[in-house]
Scaffold this motif. Structure first.
Motif, mmCIF file in Angstrom:
data_model
loop_
_atom_site.group_PDB
_atom_site.id
_atom_site.type_symbol
_atom_site.label_atom_id
_atom_site.label_comp_id
_atom_site.label_asym_id
_atom_site.label_seq_id
_atom_site.Cartn_x
_atom_site.Cartn_y
_atom_site.Cartn_z
ATOM 1 N N ILE A 1 0.847 -1.187 0.000
ATOM 2 C CA ILE A 1 0.000 0.000 0.000
ATOM 3 C C ILE A 1 0.883 1.238 0.000
ATOM 4 C CG2 ILE A 1 -1.928 -1.144 1.156
ATOM 5 C CD1 ILE A 1 -1.010 0.101 3.764
ATOM 6 N N GLU A 2 0.328 2.345 -0.362
ATOM 7 C CA GLU A 2 1.090 3.584 -0.412
ATOM 8 C C GLU A 2 1.621 3.912 0.984
ATOM 9 O OE1 GLU A 2 -1.449 6.534 -2.025
ATOM 10 O OE2 GLU A 2 -1.581 5.579 -4.009
ATOM 11 N N PRO A 3 2.843 4.433 1.079
ATOM 12 C CA PRO A 3 3.426 4.731 2.398
ATOM 13 C C PRO A 3 2.541 5.588 3.285
ATOM 14 C CG PRO A 3 5.105 4.845 0.710
ATOM 15 C CD PRO A 3 3.807 4.651 -0.021
ATOM 16 N N LYS A 4 1.823 6.524 2.702
ATOM 17 C CA LYS A 4 0.940 7.369 3.515
ATOM 18 C C LYS A 4 -0.163 6.536 4.154
ATOM 19 C CE LYS A 4 -0.274 11.318 5.194
ATOM 20 N NZ LYS A 4 0.597 12.016 6.180
ATOM 21 N N ALA A 5 -0.696 5.575 3.405
ATOM 22 C CA ALA A 5 -1.728 4.692 3.952
ATOM 23 C C ALA A 5 -1.130 3.779 5.014
ATOM 24 C CB ALA A 5 -2.361 3.874 2.836
ATOM 25 N N TYR A 6 0.092 3.320 4.781
ATOM 26 C CA TYR A 6 0.786 2.488 5.761
ATOM 27 C C TYR A 6 1.000 3.265 7.060
ATOM 28 C CZ TYR A 6 4.179 -1.057 7.314
ATOM 29 O OH TYR A 6 4.830 -2.045 8.002
ATOM 30 N N GLU A 7 1.412 4.522 6.919
ATOM 31 C CA GLU A 7 1.623 5.374 8.092
ATOM 32 C C GLU A 7 0.317 5.572 8.859
ATOM 33 O OE1 GLU A 7 3.680 9.695 9.142
ATOM 34 O OE2 GLU A 7 2.988 9.277 7.108
ATOM 35 N N THR A 8 -0.775 5.750 8.124
ATOM 36 C CA THR A 8 -2.077 5.916 8.764
ATOM 37 C C THR A 8 -2.461 4.667 9.540
ATOM 38 O OG1 THR A 8 -2.861 7.457 7.064
ATOM 39 C CG2 THR A 8 -4.540 6.302 8.358
ATOM 40 N N ARG A 9 -2.194 3.510 8.951
ATOM 41 C CA ARG A 9 -2.544 2.254 9.615
ATOM 42 C C ARG A 9 -1.734 2.076 10.903
ATOM 43 N NH1 ARG A 9 -2.986 -3.141 6.044
ATOM 44 N NH2 ARG A 9 -4.550 -1.824 5.052
ATOM 45 N N VAL A 10 -0.433 2.361 10.825
ATOM 46 C CA VAL A 10 0.406 2.255 12.016
ATOM 47 C C VAL A 10 -0.041 3.273 13.068
ATOM 48 C CG1 VAL A 10 2.736 2.563 12.908
ATOM 49 C CG2 VAL A 10 2.390 1.328 10.772
ATOM 50 N N GLN A 11 -0.343 4.501 12.641
ATOM 51 C CA GLN A 11 -0.761 5.527 13.588
ATOM 52 C C GLN A 11 -2.068 5.159 14.271
ATOM 53 O OE1 GLN A 11 1.145 8.228 14.475
ATOM 54 N NE2 GLN A 11 -0.383 8.333 16.118
ATOM 55 N N ASN A 12 -2.954 4.490 13.551
ATOM 56 C CA ASN A 12 -4.205 4.042 14.168
ATOM 57 C C ASN A 12 -3.933 3.055 15.298
ATOM 58 O OD1 ASN A 12 -5.799 5.600 12.487
ATOM 59 N ND2 ASN A 12 -6.175 3.951 11.009
ATOM 60 N N ILE A 13 -2.948 2.174 15.091
ATOM 61 C CA ILE A 13 -2.564 1.239 16.150
ATOM 62 C C ILE A 13 -2.049 2.010 17.360
ATOM 63 C CG2 ILE A 13 -0.967 -0.607 16.807
ATOM 64 C CD1 ILE A 13 -0.917 -1.464 13.877
ATOM 65 N N VAL A 14 -1.177 2.974 17.094
ATOM 66 C CA VAL A 14 -0.593 3.767 18.179
ATOM 67 C C VAL A 14 -1.679 4.545 18.923
ATOM 68 C CG1 VAL A 14 0.950 5.691 18.708
ATOM 69 C CG2 VAL A 14 1.661 3.942 17.078
ATOM 70 N N ASP A 15 -2.590 5.154 18.184
ATOM 71 C CA ASP A 15 -3.661 5.935 18.816
ATOM 72 C C ASP A 15 -4.538 5.059 19.702
ATOM 73 O OD1 ASP A 15 -2.744 8.203 17.560
ATOM 74 O OD2 ASP A 15 -4.256 8.178 15.970
ATOM 75 N N ASP A 16 -4.861 3.862 19.219
ATOM 76 C CA ASP A 16 -5.671 2.941 20.023
ATOM 77 C C ASP A 16 -4.926 2.557 21.298
ATOM 78 O OD1 ASP A 16 -7.709 3.000 18.180
ATOM 79 O OD2 ASP A 16 -7.159 1.094 17.221
ATOM 80 N N TYR A 17 -3.636 2.321 21.157
ATOM 81 C CA TYR A 17 -2.822 1.959 22.315
ATOM 82 C C TYR A 17 -2.776 3.097 23.330
ATOM 83 C CZ TYR A 17 1.300 1.086 25.167
ATOM 84 O OH TYR A 17 2.152 0.933 26.222
ATOM 85 N N LEU A 18 -2.537 4.315 22.868
ATOM 86 C CA LEU A 18 -2.437 5.456 23.773
ATOM 87 C C LEU A 18 -3.764 5.745 24.467
ATOM 88 C CD1 LEU A 18 -0.178 7.879 21.701
ATOM 89 C CD2 LEU A 18 0.471 6.427 23.624
ATOM 90 N N THR A 19 -4.857 5.512 23.747
ATOM 91 C CA THR A 19 -6.175 5.689 24.373
ATOM 92 C C THR A 19 -6.372 4.672 25.485
ATOM 93 O OG1 THR A 19 -7.168 6.573 22.342
ATOM 94 C CG2 THR A 19 -8.668 5.625 23.971
ATOM 95 N N ALA A 20 -6.017 3.420 25.226
ATOM 96 C CA ALA A 20 -6.140 2.382 26.256
ATOM 97 C C ALA A 20 -5.225 2.693 27.431
ATOM 98 C CB ALA A 20 -5.801 1.013 25.664
ATOM 99 N N GLU A 21 -4.023 3.174 27.146
ATOM 100 C CA GLU A 21 -3.090 3.527 28.213
ATOM 101 C C GLU A 21 -3.658 4.636 29.097
ATOM 102 O OE1 GLU A 21 1.616 4.465 28.378
ATOM 103 O OE2 GLU A 21 0.436 5.849 27.154
ATOM 104 N N ARG A 22 -4.144 5.684 28.458
ATOM 105 C CA ARG A 22 -4.687 6.820 29.206
ATOM 106 C C ARG A 22 -5.879 6.406 30.072
ATOM 107 N NH1 ARG A 22 -5.194 9.660 25.239
ATOM 108 N NH2 ARG A 22 -7.381 9.291 24.717
ATOM 109 N N GLU A 23 -6.788 5.631 29.500
ATOM 110 C CA GLU A 23 -7.966 5.209 30.252
ATOM 111 C C GLU A 23 -7.591 4.288 31.409
ATOM 112 O OE1 GLU A 23 -10.446 3.483 27.282
ATOM 113 O OE2 GLU A 23 -11.184 5.425 26.536
ATOM 114 N N THR A 24 -6.634 3.414 31.178
ATOM 115 C CA THR A 24 -6.223 2.473 32.227
ATOM 116 C C THR A 24 -5.556 3.197 33.385
ATOM 117 O OG1 THR A 24 -5.930 0.711 30.601
ATOM 118 C CG2 THR A 24 -4.853 0.427 32.729
ATOM 119 N N LEU A 25 -4.623 4.102 33.075
ATOM 120 C CA LEU A 25 -3.907 4.812 34.135
ATOM 121 C C LEU A 25 -4.810 5.801 34.864
ATOM 122 C CD1 LEU A 25 -0.411 5.419 32.485
ATOM 123 C CD2 LEU A 25 -1.131 3.577 34.025
ATOM 124 N N ASN A 26 -5.742 6.414 34.142
ATOM 125 C CA ASN A 26 -6.670 7.348 34.790
ATOM 126 C C ASN A 26 -7.599 6.641 35.756
ATOM 127 O OD1 ASN A 26 -5.622 9.553 33.455
ATOM 128 N ND2 ASN A 26 -7.223 9.653 31.904
#
Length: 216
Positions: free
Chosen positions: A75-100
């Motif tokens: 896939i185009e690198p921009k789409a690949y970056e979006t896919r990876v960033q979605n993983i990171v965003d989901d992780y950071l959301t779970a982290e924030r909710e868990t620690l809060n």
């Protein structure tokens, strides 16, 4: 801690997530690339993942070997970056909710007879919360302008894991004096290990000084 393969087109990631069968950005799939174009894409994929890993947020992503890619995986690198960033965003959301969700009463602060103050920090790794003791020796002084005690200096920061079966190796720290000298904000980096799996992790903890020079 779970170790799962996200997908052949993204990486091996220590997180409870799978992109297998993801079609949300299938329109960006490229099936007619030359070998040279694939090599250029692959280099960009590597760069995208490397930049994420440098942030040491607590997940491990690897781009699989190039020969494992299927035609539909390119896939185009921009789409690949979006896919990876979605993983990171989901992780950071779970982290924030868990620690809060942790009660503030669990944030223990103790100062010993040597003047060293230890404060408990909590770090999030998928499916677990790691408990890290952060110890520093601080000096305070009276500030006439603010008419109160403020921090004068920090001698050292050391850390250790206290969660059962875990280890923590501190690799670096950076301390910043903020809030008019009333707060030390400290970014700490290290390697957290549990059950044979190790993750690089960075977190920030704050030590505060009250008007009488007590550290909390």
């Amino acid at each position: 801690m779970k170790m799962v393969k996200i997908s052949k087109c993204i990486a091996t990631l220590v997180i409870s997530v799978s992109l297998l069968g993801t079609t949300s950005i299938s329109s960006a799939t490229t099936t007619s690339l030359t070998q040279q174009e694939k090599e250029q894409y692959y280099k960009q994929y590597m760069k995208i993942v490397e930049e994420v890993m440098q942030k040491k947020i607590g997940i491990h992503i690897e781009v699989p070997p190039m020969e494992q890619f299927q035609p539909e995986d390119w896939i185009e690198p921009k789409a690949y970056e979006t896919r990876v960033q979605n993983i990171v965003d989901d992780y950071l959301t779970a982290e924030r909710e868990t620690l809060n969700a942790l009660s503030s009463t669990t944030n223990k602060v103790v100062t010993n007879l040597n003047g060293e103050t230890t404060k408990t920090a909590y770090i999030y790794i998928p499916d677990i919360i790691g408990e890290i003791e952060v110890t520093g020796k601080f000096e305070t002084q009276y500030n006439a302008y603010h008419d109160r005690q403020v921090f004068r200096k920090l001698e050292n920061i050391s850390t250790q894991a206290v969660s059962s079966g875990s280890t923590w190796e501190q690799t670096s720290y950076e301390a910043s004096l903020i809030d008019g000298g009333r707060t030390y904000s400290i970014r700490i980096e290290g390697i957290y290990s549990l059950n044979g799996l190790s993750n690089e992790k960075a977190f920030t903890i704050e030590f505060h000084c009250d008007e009488f020079g007590r550290i909390f």
